[in-house]
Design an enzyme around this catalytic site. Sequence first.
Site, PDB file in Angstrom:
ATOM      1  N   GLU A 177       0.836  -1.214   0.000  1.00  0.00           N
ATOM      2  CA  GLU A 177       0.000   0.000   0.000  1.00  0.00           C
ATOM      3  C   GLU A 177       0.866   1.258   0.000  1.00  0.00           C
ATOM      4  O   GLU A 177       0.802   2.058   0.933  1.00  0.00           O
ATOM      5  CB  GLU A 177      -0.896   0.017   1.235  1.00  0.00           C
ATOM      6  CG  GLU A 177      -1.813  -1.181   1.402  1.00  0.00           C
ATOM      7  CD  GLU A 177      -2.561  -1.172   2.736  1.00  0.00           C
ATOM      8  OE1 GLU A 177      -2.304  -0.275   3.577  1.00  0.00           O
ATOM      9  OE2 GLU A 177      -3.391  -2.063   2.949  1.00  0.00           O
ATOM     10  N   PRO A 178       1.702   1.445  -1.010  1.00  0.00           N
ATOM     11  CA  PRO A 178       2.569   2.617  -0.997  1.00  0.00           C
ATOM     12  C   PRO A 178       1.804   3.900  -1.326  1.00  0.00           C
ATOM     13  O   PRO A 178       0.906   3.890  -2.166  1.00  0.00           O
ATOM     14  CB  PRO A 178       3.567   2.315  -2.123  1.00  0.00           C
ATOM     15  CG  PRO A 178       2.775   1.495  -3.085  1.00  0.00           C
ATOM     16  CD  PRO A 178       1.829   0.666  -2.251  1.00  0.00           C
ATOM     17  N   TYR A 203       5.392  17.916  11.633  1.00  0.00           N
ATOM     18  CA  TYR A 203       6.398  16.899  11.953  1.00  0.00           C
ATOM     19  C   TYR A 203       7.813  17.463  12.016  1.00  0.00           C
ATOM     20  O   TYR A 203       8.767  16.695  12.157  1.00  0.00           O
ATOM     21  CB  TYR A 203       6.407  15.800  10.886  1.00  0.00           C
ATOM     22  CG  TYR A 203       5.047  15.286  10.492  1.00  0.00           C
ATOM     23  CD1 TYR A 203       4.293  14.506  11.365  1.00  0.00           C
ATOM     24  CD2 TYR A 203       4.520  15.571   9.236  1.00  0.00           C
ATOM     25  CE1 TYR A 203       3.048  14.026  10.994  1.00  0.00           C
ATOM     26  CE2 TYR A 203       3.275  15.093   8.858  1.00  0.00           C
ATOM     27  CZ  TYR A 203       2.548  14.322   9.742  1.00  0.00           C
ATOM     28  OH  TYR A 203       1.322  13.852   9.370  1.00  0.00           O
ATOM     29  N   CYS A 210      -0.759  33.745  11.050  1.00  0.00           N
ATOM     30  CA  CYS A 210      -0.471  34.362  12.342  1.00  0.00           C
ATOM     31  C   CYS A 210      -0.157  33.325  13.402  1.00  0.00           C
ATOM     32  O   CYS A 210      -0.884  33.188  14.391  1.00  0.00           O
ATOM     33  CB  CYS A 210      -1.655  35.223  12.753  1.00  0.00           C
ATOM     34  SG  CYS A 210      -2.003  36.427  11.490  1.00  0.00           S
ATOM     35  N   GLU A 211       0.880  32.553  13.176  1.00  0.00           N
ATOM     36  CA  GLU A 211       1.358  31.578  14.161  1.00  0.00           C
ATOM     37  C   GLU A 211       2.863  31.453  13.997  1.00  0.00           C
ATOM     38  O   GLU A 211       3.359  31.413  12.861  1.00  0.00           O
ATOM     39  CB  GLU A 211       0.749  30.198  13.913  1.00  0.00           C
ATOM     40  CG  GLU A 211      -0.744  30.159  14.003  1.00  0.00           C
ATOM     41  CD  GLU A 211      -1.265  28.893  14.685  1.00  0.00           C
ATOM     42  OE1 GLU A 211      -0.484  28.204  15.376  1.00  0.00           O
ATOM     43  OE2 GLU A 211      -2.456  28.637  14.513  1.00  0.00           O
TER      44      GLU A 211
HETATM   45  N1  LLP Z   1      -1.474   1.970   4.475  1.00  0.00           N
HETATM   46  C1  LLP Z   1      -1.958   2.420   5.650  1.00  0.00           C
HETATM   47  C2  LLP Z   1      -2.871   1.574   6.419  1.00  0.00           C
HETATM   48  C3  LLP Z   1      -1.566   3.681   6.120  1.00  0.00           C
HETATM   49  O1  LLP Z   1      -2.045   4.117   7.293  1.00  0.00           O
HETATM   50  C4  LLP Z   1      -0.681   4.486   5.354  1.00  0.00           C
HETATM   51  C5  LLP Z   1      -0.272   5.799   5.817  1.00  0.00           C
HETATM   52  C6  LLP Z   1      -0.219   3.976   4.116  1.00  0.00           C
HETATM   53  C7  LLP Z   1      -0.634   2.713   3.714  1.00  0.00           C
HETATM   54  C8  LLP Z   1       0.690   4.746   3.213  1.00  0.00           C
HETATM   55  O2  LLP Z   1       1.905   5.059   3.797  1.00  0.00           O
HETATM   56  P1  LLP Z   1       3.096   5.667   2.899  1.00  0.00           P
HETATM   57  O3  LLP Z   1       3.488   4.616   1.891  1.00  0.00           O
HETATM   58  O4  LLP Z   1       2.584   6.874   2.213  1.00  0.00           O
HETATM   59  O5  LLP Z   1       4.151   5.978   3.866  1.00  0.00           O
HETATM   60  N2  LLP Z   1       0.948  12.640   6.998  1.00  0.00           N
HETATM   61  C9  LLP Z   1       2.166  11.890   7.236  1.00  0.00           C
HETATM   62  C10 LLP Z   1       2.062  10.459   6.805  1.00  0.00           C
HETATM   63  C11 LLP Z   1       0.899   9.712   7.409  1.00  0.00           C
HETATM   64  C12 LLP Z   1       0.790   8.294   6.935  1.00  0.00           C
HETATM   65  C13 LLP Z   1      -0.471   7.659   7.386  1.00  0.00           C
HETATM   66  N3  LLP Z   1      -0.689   6.325   6.907  1.00  0.00           N
HETATM   67  C14 LLP Z   1       3.334  12.616   6.567  1.00  0.00           C
HETATM   68  O6  LLP Z   1       3.126  13.671   5.985  1.00  0.00           O
HETATM   69  O7  LLP Z   1       4.470  12.167   6.656  1.00  0.00           O
END
Ligand code: LLP
Length: 434
Positions: free
Chosen positions: A294-295, A337, A363-364
């Site tokens: 699930e990328p 983050y 404004c933060e």
């Molecule tokens: N599958 C599930 C169940 C997930 O919760 C996520 C991400 C992914 C796949 C995809 O993950 P990826 O391959 O994109 O790393 N907002 C944060 C990232 C939050 C990720 C949440 N879940 C950021 O900006 O780094």
Amino acid sequence: MRLSFWELPPSEGGETADHEPMEPFHYLADRLRCEAVSLDAVAERFGTPTYVYSRAAILGNYRRLSTSLGRIPSLICYSVKANSHLCILRLLREAGAGFDVVSGGELARAVRVGADPGRIVFSGVGKTVAEIDAGLAAGILMFNVESAGELDLLESRARALGKRADFAVRVNPDVVAETHPYISTGQIVHKFGVPKEEAAELYRRAARSEWLRARGAACHIGSQILEVEPFLKALDEILGVAQALKSTDVEVEFLDLGGGYGIRYAAEQPLALDRLVEGIAARLQGTSFRLIVEPGRAIVGDAGALLARVLFVKRNQQKNFIVVDAGMNDLMRPTLYGSYHEIVPVERRSREKLTVDVVGPICETGDFLAQDREMGDVAPGNLLAILTVGAYGYVLASNYNTRPRPAEVMVDGEKAELIRPRERLDDLMADEVA
Ligand code: LLP
């Protein structure tokens, strides 16, 4: 280590000087381009702040992953949350991707671009009745169930609608994966999934219902993970769960390893995909399991930049501030983050280097895009590109300070297409009762 944009010599042809494949964002004659489109032309045409995406980069990332998975029977379910724009979903659907969705909204987007429901997995700890019903109506591949309560609800909705629910249990493998604490998900202190002992109990319970069918075992240990080992440990855990099921006469077909494949933002080494794939192949050899990944970030992260214009330059005894027209509402990651995004000028020329904070108009004090960053000096009116924002950029944008969200542009070779106009103030206020 890759040279930063400041240090790269101007590229002339399709390759950078050290013959890496062409970066989606690169300089030609000291002008920053996305594919063959100059970003100053994009700013001229569509204004700023604007998200710009490279179609070739998105497809290239998808195809590289698909090629490296090679002979492993597998399905790539692009994680819609990373960037849910319909144009990107359509592109990936046409390339053969399935989708990982976490809400009724994301499911509706996948359905809207004609996704094969048999290639959609539905994750998330808090699915509502309406969301479960939508997944059942669509006939998705499986619900990744994260609690006993959710399994019971799934059963009762399947029964009510007369539609069998296919599911996987999301196992919390209790694996430590080094990343930002807010995006680490695979330890027992996190809200996600269930311990493997409980997973076994959930499969047993489901086996007693004609309305539930176990299709897989799933996990997701976090995001922006750069090490291979945590993924393999997690895979071992769900493989163990799936194999133990055989003795109870439940056969599952899919092992869903989740997403989280780390990319390069600064000087870090991206996840060694080949080593990961080797480890997966070794474990799945001789089994009949099919892999799901699930990328999100790894497909779209480096394919997007945020174009912003310098409004003012402020100096005091201690600090240099570059005030730009994009803020934390447009790109939340640095604030949320403390994450690093390279910021480069659209027009490259030799400039005095300064240590600066690049800040937005909000404004933060937390409204910054970079802090204590060494950058070439810039002047009001100059354009900057904030790089590697294709994932978790626009999707996290908000209207804070009543700021319309940015425009989005897709570049394909020499063509730049507006795929979402900048929001209008009228849109923002349209449904409010005064
Ligand atoms: N599958 C599930 C169940 C997930 O919760 C996520 C991400 C992914 C796949 C995809 O993950 P990826 O391959 O994109 O790393 N907002 C944060 C990232 C939050 C990720 C949440 N879940 C950021 O900006 O780094």
